[in-house]
Design an enzyme around this catalytic site. Structure first.
Site, PDB file in Angstrom:
ATOM      1  CE  LYS A  53      19.745  53.548 -44.467  1.00  0.00           C
ATOM      2  NZ  LYS A  53      18.697  53.304 -45.483  1.00  0.00           N
ATOM      3  CB  ALA A  71      15.417  47.564 -44.552  1.00  0.00           C
ATOM      4  CG  ASP A  72      19.961  51.080 -48.138  1.00  0.00           C
ATOM      5  OD1 ASP A  72      19.554  52.198 -47.771  1.00  0.00           O
ATOM      6  OD2 ASP A  72      20.592  50.906 -49.191  1.00  0.00           O
ATOM      7  CB  THR A  73      15.312  49.290 -50.994  1.00  0.00           C
ATOM      8  OG1 THR A  73      14.711  48.567 -49.929  1.00  0.00           O
ATOM      9  CG2 THR A  73      14.819  48.747 -52.329  1.00  0.00           C
TER      10      THR A  73
END
Length: 191
Positions: A53, A71-73
């Site tokens: 990303k 960010a990634d969650t």
């Protein structure tokens, strides 16, 4: 005011959290394939997604000349990634699986500017036992749709959380401690 960074996310929670530490940002979300690869470990997946990303965000926003934060969650139960629910059936199944158990929330943060820096927050979240009527009422509230693991800790989903060990902001989608460290490393002002 001049922006400090580009946020490669449309997430209102990430925007709220950056605002909390007074980072001035421009929102330029990216769209990429978030398919989980066969045999990919949850930690590797979340790190890969955040890195991809931020790389795409940098490529798409080169004209701005600003660092890009992404960010990634993911919610992980028994080393299995629980994504965003596809529909009611999926959301109810997720809530039933999380009921009475401890799961992990992994959030990877990626910052590209003067090089590439990345950090990960892993938080243990314990849910109390949930009654079937609560699970259905929660779905009917509309909150679980589009949320990793089918819940929002900053919303009504908080009533299910018996305990948390780690980063509350990481569970929301942007761990502020780790994010501040990345910003500091690259000389980006905040607060």
């Amino acid at each position: 005011m001049t922006a400090h960074i580009i946020l490669a996310s449309a997430s209102p929670r990430r925007q709220e959290l950056l605002g909390q530490i007074k980072v001035i940002y421009v929102v330029r979300p990216v769209d990429l394939d978030e398919t989980f690869r066969p045999d990919e470990e949850p930690l590797n997946y979340v790190q890969r997604m955040a890195a991809e990303k931020s790389a795409l965000g940098l490529a798409n926003s080169a004209a701005f000349g600003l660092p890009v934060l992404a960010a990634d969650t993911v919610v992980v139960l028994d080393n299995r990634v629980m994504g965003k629910p596809k529909d009611q059936h999926d959301a109810l199944a997720m809530s039933r699986q999380l009921s009475g158990k401890t799961h992990q929330v992994y959030t990877a943060v990626s910052l590209r500017g003067r090089g590439h820096d990345q950090a990960v927050s892993i938080t243990d979240v314990s849910f109390r036992h949930l009654a079937e009527r609560e699970i259905l009422a929660y779905w009917n509230s509309g909150e679980p749709a589009g949320k990793a693991g089918g819940y929002a800790i900053q919303g009504m989903g908080a009533v299910f959380v018996e305990s948390i060990k780690g980063s509350f902001s990481g569970v929301m989608g942007l761990p502020l401690f780790e994010t501040a460290e990345l910003l500091s490393r690259q000389g980006i002002e905040f607060l």
